[in-house]
Design a protein around this motif. Structure first.
Motif, PDB file in Angstrom:
ATOM      1  N   ASP B 608       0.834  -1.209   0.000  1.00 48.27           N
ATOM      2  CA  ASP B 608       0.000   0.000   0.000  1.00 48.27           C
ATOM      3  C   ASP B 608       0.868   1.258   0.000  1.00 48.27           C
ATOM      4  OD1 ASP B 608      -2.496  -1.242  -0.058  1.00 48.27           O
ATOM      5  OD2 ASP B 608      -2.434  -1.613   2.100  1.00 48.27           O
ATOM      6  N   ALA B 609       1.970   1.201   0.742  1.00 46.39           N
ATOM      7  CA  ALA B 609       2.876   2.351   0.759  1.00 46.39           C
ATOM      8  C   ALA B 609       3.516   2.523  -0.612  1.00 46.39           C
ATOM      9  CB  ALA B 609       3.943   2.158   1.833  1.00 46.39           C
ATOM     10  N   ARG B 610       3.978   1.418  -1.193  1.00 44.39           N
ATOM     11  CA  ARG B 610       4.671   1.497  -2.474  1.00 44.39           C
ATOM     12  C   ARG B 610       3.741   2.037  -3.555  1.00 44.39           C
ATOM     13  NH1 ARG B 610       6.997  -3.523  -2.655  1.00 44.39           N
ATOM     14  NH2 ARG B 610       5.075  -4.320  -3.573  1.00 44.39           N
ATOM     15  N   ARG B 611       2.505   1.568  -3.542  1.00 46.62           N
ATOM     16  CA  ARG B 611       1.552   1.994  -4.558  1.00 46.62           C
ATOM     17  C   ARG B 611       1.300   3.505  -4.490  1.00 46.62           C
ATOM     18  NH1 ARG B 611      -3.194  -1.836  -4.085  1.00 46.62           N
ATOM     19  NH2 ARG B 611      -1.637  -3.321  -4.784  1.00 46.62           N
ATOM     20  N   ARG B 612       1.477   4.070  -3.297  1.00 47.41           N
ATOM     21  CA  ARG B 612       1.241   5.505  -3.120  1.00 47.41           C
ATOM     22  C   ARG B 612       2.535   6.304  -3.123  1.00 47.41           C
ATOM     23  NH1 ARG B 612      -2.444   2.427  -1.078  1.00 47.41           N
ATOM     24  NH2 ARG B 612      -4.617   3.048  -1.033  1.00 47.41           N
ATOM     25  N   GLY B 613       3.622   5.646  -3.474  1.00 47.19           N
ATOM     26  CA  GLY B 613       4.908   6.349  -3.517  1.00 47.19           C
ATOM     27  C   GLY B 613       5.367   6.808  -2.149  1.00 47.19           C
ATOM     28  N   LEU B 614       4.982   6.086  -1.108  1.00 43.69           N
ATOM     29  CA  LEU B 614       5.331   6.493   0.252  1.00 43.69           C
ATOM     30  C   LEU B 614       6.466   5.634   0.779  1.00 43.69           C
ATOM     31  CD1 LEU B 614       1.704   6.893   1.602  1.00 43.69           C
ATOM     32  CD2 LEU B 614       3.377   8.734   1.323  1.00 43.69           C
ATOM     33  N   ARG B 619       5.739  12.070   5.198  1.00 40.88           N
ATOM     34  CA  ARG B 619       4.492  12.537   5.811  1.00 40.88           C
ATOM     35  C   ARG B 619       3.359  12.318   4.810  1.00 40.88           C
ATOM     36  NH1 ARG B 619       4.881  14.795  10.510  1.00 40.88           N
ATOM     37  NH2 ARG B 619       2.952  15.969  10.403  1.00 40.88           N
ATOM     38  N   ALA B 620       2.238  11.859   5.336  1.00 37.47           N
ATOM     39  CA  ALA B 620       1.132  11.520   4.448  1.00 37.47           C
ATOM     40  C   ALA B 620      -0.187  12.040   5.015  1.00 37.47           C
ATOM     41  CB  ALA B 620       1.045  10.003   4.266  1.00 37.47           C
ATOM     42  N   ARG B 621      -1.084  12.379   4.109  1.00 39.46           N
ATOM     43  CA  ARG B 621      -2.452  12.742   4.507  1.00 39.46           C
ATOM     44  C   ARG B 621      -3.272  11.473   4.609  1.00 39.46           C
ATOM     45  NH1 ARG B 621      -5.372  15.086   0.433  1.00 39.46           N
ATOM     46  NH2 ARG B 621      -7.025  15.643   1.900  1.00 39.46           N
ATOM     47  N   VAL B 622      -3.936  11.315   5.733  1.00 40.37           N
ATOM     48  CA  VAL B 622      -4.885  10.206   5.916  1.00 40.37           C
ATOM     49  C   VAL B 622      -6.250  10.873   5.939  1.00 40.37           C
ATOM     50  CG1 VAL B 622      -5.593   8.306   7.415  1.00 40.37           C
ATOM     51  CG2 VAL B 622      -3.180   8.999   7.315  1.00 40.37           C
ATOM     52  N   PHE B 623      -7.114  10.535   4.992  1.00 41.94           N
ATOM     53  CA  PHE B 623      -8.333  11.343   4.873  1.00 41.94           C
ATOM     54  C   PHE B 623      -9.523  10.527   4.389  1.00 41.94           C
ATOM     55  CE2 PHE B 623      -8.616  11.654   0.261  1.00 41.94           C
ATOM     56  CZ  PHE B 623      -7.323  11.310  -0.125  1.00 41.94           C
ATOM     57  N   ASN B 624     -10.692  11.072   4.684  1.00 37.86           N
ATOM     58  CA  ASN B 624     -11.926  10.645   4.041  1.00 37.86           C
ATOM     59  C   ASN B 624     -12.821  11.876   3.965  1.00 37.86           C
ATOM     60  OD1 ASN B 624     -12.958  10.918   6.648  1.00 37.86           O
ATOM     61  ND2 ASN B 624     -12.917   8.703   7.058  1.00 37.86           N
ATOM     62  N   ASP B 625     -14.107  11.694   3.681  1.00 39.74           N
ATOM     63  CA  ASP B 625     -14.967  12.870   3.527  1.00 39.74           C
ATOM     64  C   ASP B 625     -15.226  13.572   4.853  1.00 39.74           C
ATOM     65  OD1 ASP B 625     -15.085  12.478   0.851  1.00 39.74           O
ATOM     66  OD2 ASP B 625     -16.962  11.321   0.906  1.00 39.74           O
ATOM     67  N   ARG B 626     -14.889  12.912   5.972  1.00 37.91           N
ATOM     68  CA  ARG B 626     -15.173  13.504   7.281  1.00 37.91           C
ATOM     69  C   ARG B 626     -14.032  14.358   7.806  1.00 37.91           C
ATOM     70  NH1 ARG B 626     -17.641   8.257   7.381  1.00 37.91           N
ATOM     71  NH2 ARG B 626     -15.726   7.243   8.033  1.00 37.91           N
ATOM     72  N   GLY B 627     -12.807  14.053   7.403  1.00 42.43           N
ATOM     73  CA  GLY B 627     -11.690  14.820   7.921  1.00 42.43           C
ATOM     74  C   GLY B 627     -10.369  14.274   7.446  1.00 42.43           C
ATOM     75  N   GLU B 628      -9.298  14.813   7.991  1.00 40.81           N
ATOM     76  CA  GLU B 628      -7.979  14.336   7.602  1.00 40.81           C
ATOM     77  C   GLU B 628      -6.965  14.541   8.717  1.00 40.81           C
ATOM     78  OE1 GLU B 628      -7.092  17.198   4.268  1.00 40.81           O
ATOM     79  OE2 GLU B 628      -5.200  17.351   5.392  1.00 40.81           O
ATOM     80  N   LEU B 629      -5.910  13.742   8.651  1.00 36.96           N
ATOM     81  CA  LEU B 629      -4.773  13.866   9.553  1.00 36.96           C
ATOM     82  C   LEU B 629      -3.522  13.844   8.689  1.00 36.96           C
ATOM     83  CD1 LEU B 629      -5.661  11.182  12.255  1.00 36.96           C
ATOM     84  CD2 LEU B 629      -5.586  13.654  12.637  1.00 36.96           C
ATOM     85  N   THR B 630      -2.493  14.546   9.099  1.00 36.71           N
ATOM     86  CA  THR B 630      -1.215  14.446   8.403  1.00 36.71           C
ATOM     87  C   THR B 630      -0.228  13.798   9.361  1.00 36.71           C
ATOM     88  OG1 THR B 630      -1.715  16.411   7.114  1.00 36.71           O
ATOM     89  CG2 THR B 630       0.592  15.717   7.186  1.00 36.71           C
TER      90      THR B 630
END
Lengths: 451, 685
Positions: B608-614, B619-630
């Protein structure tokens, strides 16, 4: 020391890496978070398949051949005969960090507030009252206990540096773990085994933290080279700049200490510590040189004596780092300061017979060090390597062989040697459990890849 | 010489272990915390959090005097008289409609003295309170419906098991003392199975580690039941005599094959079959379910299916066998045991309005009318980051006119308060605590004077009661006075009411097992269910919850197994487990804990990390329609792909509040919070 001194008995099967030992130690001994005496180091922390995950709870192992005790220049470390604990006397410690460099277990930590080193005392004070160390008392799964070395269990496990200093710890190995092959295969099929980069743990010694030592040692090398060159027909030693540089170097070396007012203690362990010997030899060199260069035409015998003292100082300096690297076989870098001074002396004196062989040795040492680092160098490293060889070695040697442009040759050679010394410090590696764990893991993965 | 005292006490945190402690007090100052060996469940040592109590009690950031919000929004220190006058003035104003005041208390500190709060609000004329619970109701209700009571074998009995199945529980981090018994079982040749999408520390001990898709556990349990029946691994006489509804259950799992479950859970069929084989052929077997996996909209039914596996194989009422979820034997002080205590009252008492679901705290607070909420009093909790849908909770609190928060630290919730009152530490007032893993009752005596101007909550309530002019006689009866003698008399009366032999002097010696406690639960094979048997078929499940009377599986609302557009856009299932470093949002602010756990992270499987270039450390944004965390990325090669893990307990002010991403939903039974059912996407920040 009694017949069976106390030893940690660490059960790898029951340790779950809960860190209670770490916090108990901190609480008992009042250490600040940045200077915790005990640490938990995890093997396979990112949980690669087909390898176990386990933890080492590590502090001072109160080694029976403790290198910290042997190498402490200030005679501040000794074994207590009542408990067998190797203890640092905070009233004697000068905060030079020598113990931290020679300890493969990363046990001595600088107590920033007091400027002295601190480390696990085996909870000496509790042992004297008939108690057990706080870490062992606080282990909820009984994975860390105080016992003796008499008993079963390997003395060395993956990630635990074994350098032959008889650490007072034995392990109870992992047992009862039978990973399910199907699950492992599934994990492998999920692509988890693709070998990603293993982030190297940060080194304990870095150029950034030790720049004062870089400048100090470079200055001493330069001054020894200058004095030696003057004996070989090179430029005359000018007393004022010579001593300004010498005094500056000594002053800088003091900056490295946590307790500068006790700097004199650094000479006390001249019987066993190369650092003590260096601490005696460098001022001795400067004093004899001071006497020798008072005259415009120095007494050759006195000047030779000063030069000899200088090389003795450089030899001691090299041995300090040799002790730290705990080398089994001598390496070319093992005489970095001596050969550096010889090369600079040859260039300063424009003497090909000295500059050429010394230059070749310097080149070989540099190549060997690059190879040992093993990392594929980035563009910056390549540029530095080219600069070191082209400007620092090829250019001055060409000038010396053709007897042209002596000033350019000297400037280039000095620049090259400083660059080399900086690289030397930057690539210094002190064995730590974290580093050993990463290396052992890489080795296990390589085995797995070949199997 | 300093005066040194050693005091026997107990840790009242919301934690399985509820350790008995010996604390050393030197000249009135706490010096050392050690385990009390008389607690057989946790005899050897406390944990890193317990050890850090010395640091916590004297922490620089502890609130030591009342704080009042000024016009500029900052806090200023105020004298107790001013703070109490201000609060009393507001309470007088709201008293015409007492239900416009919300009283919210969570699980931060257990103890009998907490009951003083309810007495105060009753004298006030009532208030609005919550029902349900964040933690465990689906599992409690599943257990109650099936076995009749939430009881299980004593913790140390686990050493007798030949098979231990940890279903969604990482005991190594959340119940470290249990690992000693796990190791004893292993050393005697037992097998451990872990069902968990994460390769946890506990999974390191497992012979079989199944990593299912979150939300699919019930399907696996049903398929294991199918296999047990198919292979004849059923204890016929036991089922005949002690199980209700076997025939119907057998019919209902006829199509629930291992292949069916493997498809839903995304695990190899062989693993489901192997789990069935182990359960079918190993005696005695214990299944221990964690709390995380019952925070789903289908999880009460999933846990009923797990208990069914033990019923089918006769693994109930014997040493080393049984179901471990929660042991409420020591919960002896309340007239009705959990989980029914969490339900809104069927017959309102005319005083309290029990109308807000804890799981839906924010939305329900905002929707409350007649009268709407105007004030909140919060104690023992930090609901803003810890309850589902943090933005709604925050909005609901900000919509109030007046907020009082009682806490030891300036949590996210305290930071929203108009008045912050300092809370006592666990060492500053005598109390009695129960547990939910072992069955000990424990005394937690006052060991030190409260530092600064800290007053115990009971004293705050008493002073407010005086200011509000509550009848003196009622106050004297309901709220103990400030002296130790008065507190002890209050507690002694409560103990006496349960069992005359339960005296404070007995508890002073060390932990005391609750009346009637035994090492083996249901040893007499009598189950307090309507039928007196283990009920695979529960009419109450249908009557009360509208569910299938048999354990069954349905798709969660949010999960990665579906084909909804939501699952396409946010393809990772977010798990927010607890770690060893915290109890929910407690302890993380302490320097020694922070040194071990410096920042919030998101753990991703390698692919999952590799697929997202992480890469690790990005640092990554973790998000959905309700909110997000970095958050900082950590790559975990042992994690099931498609799962993102962010340990919970970080505060908003620390940038790691996981409930910015969660949805307020209730579990299928018990009024729990289904807040592990959230999909997210992760991308490079």
């Amino acid at each position: 020391v009694s017949a069976t001194p106390p030893a940690f008995v660490h059960d790898l099967a029951t340790c779950v890496g809960c860190h209670a030992c770490v916090v108990a130690c901190a609480l008992e001994n009042g250490t600040a978070p940045e200077g915790f005496w005990r640490q938990v180091v995890t093997f396979n922390e990112d949980r690669r398949p087909a390898l176990p995950v386990f933890h080492l709870s590590i502090a001072c192992n109160h080694c029976l051949d403790a290198p910290c005790e042997r190498h402490c220049p200030a005679l501040a470390i000794a074994r207590d005969v009542r408990t067998g604990a190797v203890l640092i006397d905070a009233g004697r410690c000068i905060g030079c960090r020598c113990c931290a460099w020679v300890c493969p277990y990363d046990a001595p930590r600088l107590d920033d507030a007091r400027g002295v080193m601190g480390k696990c005392t085996l909870c000496h004070h509790r042992l004297l009252e008939g108690g057990t160390p706080a870490c062992a008392t606080a282990c909820p799964t009984g994975a860390l206990k105080l016992g003796t070395l008499d008993g079963d269990g390997p003395r060395v496990v993956a990630g635990f540096p074994d350098v032959g200093i008889r650490p007072a710890i034995r392990f109870l190995p992992l047992r009862g773990r039978r990973p399910d092959p199907a699950a492992e295969e599934k994990a492998a099929a999920a692509g988890a085994v693709a070998p990603g980069p293993w982030p190297a743990p940060p080194g304990k010694v870095s150029l950034r933290s030790e720049w004062t030592l870089l400048v100090f040692t470079s200055l001493v090398i330069l001054l020894v080279a200058w004095l030696s060159a003057s004996l070989l027909g090179g430029p005359r030693v000018l007393p004022a700049p010579f001593f300004a540089l010498g005094a500056g170097g000594l002053a800088l070396s003091l900056l490295h200490l946590g307790r500068r007012e006790r700097a004199w203690r650094a000479a006390l362990n001249w019987r066993r510590s190369w650092l003590s010997r260096e601490v005696i030899a460098v001022p001795l060199f400067l004093i004899v040189a001071a006497v020798a260069v008072q005259d415009a035409r120095p007494d050759p015998l006195l000047a030779s004596l000063a030069g000899a003292a200088g090389f003795v100082a450089l030899f001691c300096m090299d041995r300090v780092y040799g002790a730290m690297a705990r080398e089994r076989r001598p390496k070319l870098d093992g005489a970095a300061a001596v050969t550096s001074a010889l090369f600079l002396a040859g260039v300063l004196a424009m003497q090909p017979w000295l500059a050429l062989p010394a230059g070749v040795v310097r080149l070989a040492a540099f190549v060997e060090r690059i190879r040992r680092c093993g990392k594929s160098p980035g563009p910056g490293a390549w540029a530095l390597a080219v600069a070191r060889v082209a400007i620092g070695l090829a250019l001055p040697l060409a000038a010396v062989l053709t007897a042209t442009a002596p000033v350019v040759a000297v400037v280039a050679a000095v620049a090259g040697e400083v660059l080399d010394r900086a690289h030397f410090y930057d690539s210094l590696e002190v064995t730590t459990p974290r580093g050993r764990m990463a290396a052992d893991l890489a080795a296990r993965r390589a085995e797995g890849a070949h199997a | 010489m300093p005066e040194v005292r050693t005091i026997t006490t107990a840790c009242p945190r919301n934690c399985y272990s509820t350790c008995s402690l010996w604390v050393t007090v030197e000249d009135g100052r706490l010096r050392r915390v050690e385990a009390h060996p008389a607690n057989r469940a946790a005899p050897d040592a406390a944990c890193l959090k317990g050890l850090s109590y010395v640091e916590r009690t004297y922490a620089k950031d502890r609130v030591l005097q009342p704080l009042r919000r000024t016009a500029s929004g900052a806090f200023e220190r105020v004298a107790w008289d001013d703070a109490l006058d201000l609060i009393a003035g507001k309470l007088r104003g709201f008293r015409a409609q007492p239900r416009s005041v919300l009283f919210y208390a969570a699980s931060g500190t257990k103890g009998l003295m907490n009951d003083v709060a309810a007495s105060f609000w009753r004298l006030y004329g009532g208030c609005t309170t919550t029902y349900g619970d964040l933690c465990w109701p689906a599992g409690l209700e599943a257990t109650r419906l099936t076995l009749g009571a939430n009881e299980h074998n004593a913790p140390w009995d686990l050493a007798n098991a030949r098979l231990v199945v940890f279903w969604g529980k990482n005991a190594a981090e959340t119940n470290v003392h249990q690992m000693a018994f796990v190791q004893q079982a292993l050393d005697r040749g037992a097998e451990v199975v872990v069902v968990d999408p994460r390769r946890t520390e506990t999974a390191e001990r497992a012979a079989l580690h199944v990593r299912p898709r979150p939300g699919s556990d019930g399907a696996i349990a049903l398929a294991v039941a199918h296999r047990l029946i198919e292979r004849g691994w059923v204890d016929g006489p036991f089922v005949r005599d002690h199980v209700l509804g076997f025939e119907a259950f057998r019919e209902s799992v006829r199509e629930r094959t291992p292949a069916w479950a493997a498809g839903i859970a995304g695990v190899p069929v062989a693993q489901v079959e192997r789990l069935a084989e182990l359960l079918g052929t190993t005696r005695p077997a214990t299944i221990n379910a964690g709390f995380g996996l019952q925070r789903y909209t289908n999880s009460g039914q999933a846990l009923r299916a797990m208990i069914a596996l033990l019923a089918l194989t006769g693994n109930v009422g014997k040493p080393g066998a049984g179901w471990i979820f929660a042991n409420l034997r020591s919960q002896v002080f309340h007239p009705v045991k959990d989980p029914i205590a969490f339900y809104p009252p069927e017959k309102p008492d005319g005083v309290f309005r029990v109308s807000i679901s804890t799981a839906l705290l924010g939305p329900h607070m905002l929707a409350t009318a007649d009268p709407p909420l105007r004030m909140a009093w919060v104690e023992r909790g930090n609901p803003i980051p810890q309850n589902p849908e943090t933005p709604a909770v925050l909005r609901a609190f900000r919509a109030l006119e007046f907020r009082v928060v009682v806490d030891e630290f300036l949590t996210d919730t305290a930071r929203e308060a108009d008045v912050v009152l300092p809370a006592k530490s666990i060492f500053e007032q005598t109390d009695v605590v129960g547990a939910y893993w072992h069955d000990y009752l424990q005394l937690k005596p006052k060991a030190i004077e409260p530092p600064g101007e800290v007053k115990p909550e009971s004293e705050v309530y008493r002073l407010l009661a005086e200011r509000l002019g509550f009848p003196a006689e009622a106050v004297a009866r309901e709220i103990p006075g400030p002296s130790e003698a008065e507190v002890e008399a209050f507690l002694a009366a409560r103990l006496r009411a349960v069992e005359p032999s339960l005296t404070l002097d007995r508890l002073r010696e060390g932990p005391v097992r609750a009346p009637g406690a035994t090492d083996v639960a249901f040893a007499d094979l009598r189950f307090p269910t309507p039928s007196g048997k283990i009920e695979l078929l529960s009419e109450e499940a249908t009557r009360r919850w509208g569910l299938d009377p048999l354990p069954s599986w349905r798709e969660p609302v949010e999960w990665t197994g579906g084909t909804s557009p939501e699952a396409q856009r946010h393809p990772l299932h977010l798990l927010t487990p607890n770690t060893k470093n915290r109890i929910h949002s407690q302890f993380g602010n302490l320097p020694s804990i922070r040194a071990l756990d410096p920042e919030p992270v998101v753990q991703l499987a390698a692919e999952d990390a590799r697929r997202r270039g992480l890469r690790p450390g990005d640092r990554a944004r973790v998000f959905n329609d309700r909110g997000e965390l970095t958050l900082r990325v950590r790559v975990d090669h042992g994690l099931r792909p498609g799962v993102a893990v962010v340990p919970n307990g970080w505060w908003l002010s620390e940038g790691g509040a996981v409930n910015l991403l969660s949805k307020a939903r209730e579990t299928d039974m018990g009024f729990g919070a289904a807040f592990h059912e959230n999909l997210v996407e992760v991308e490079k920040a």
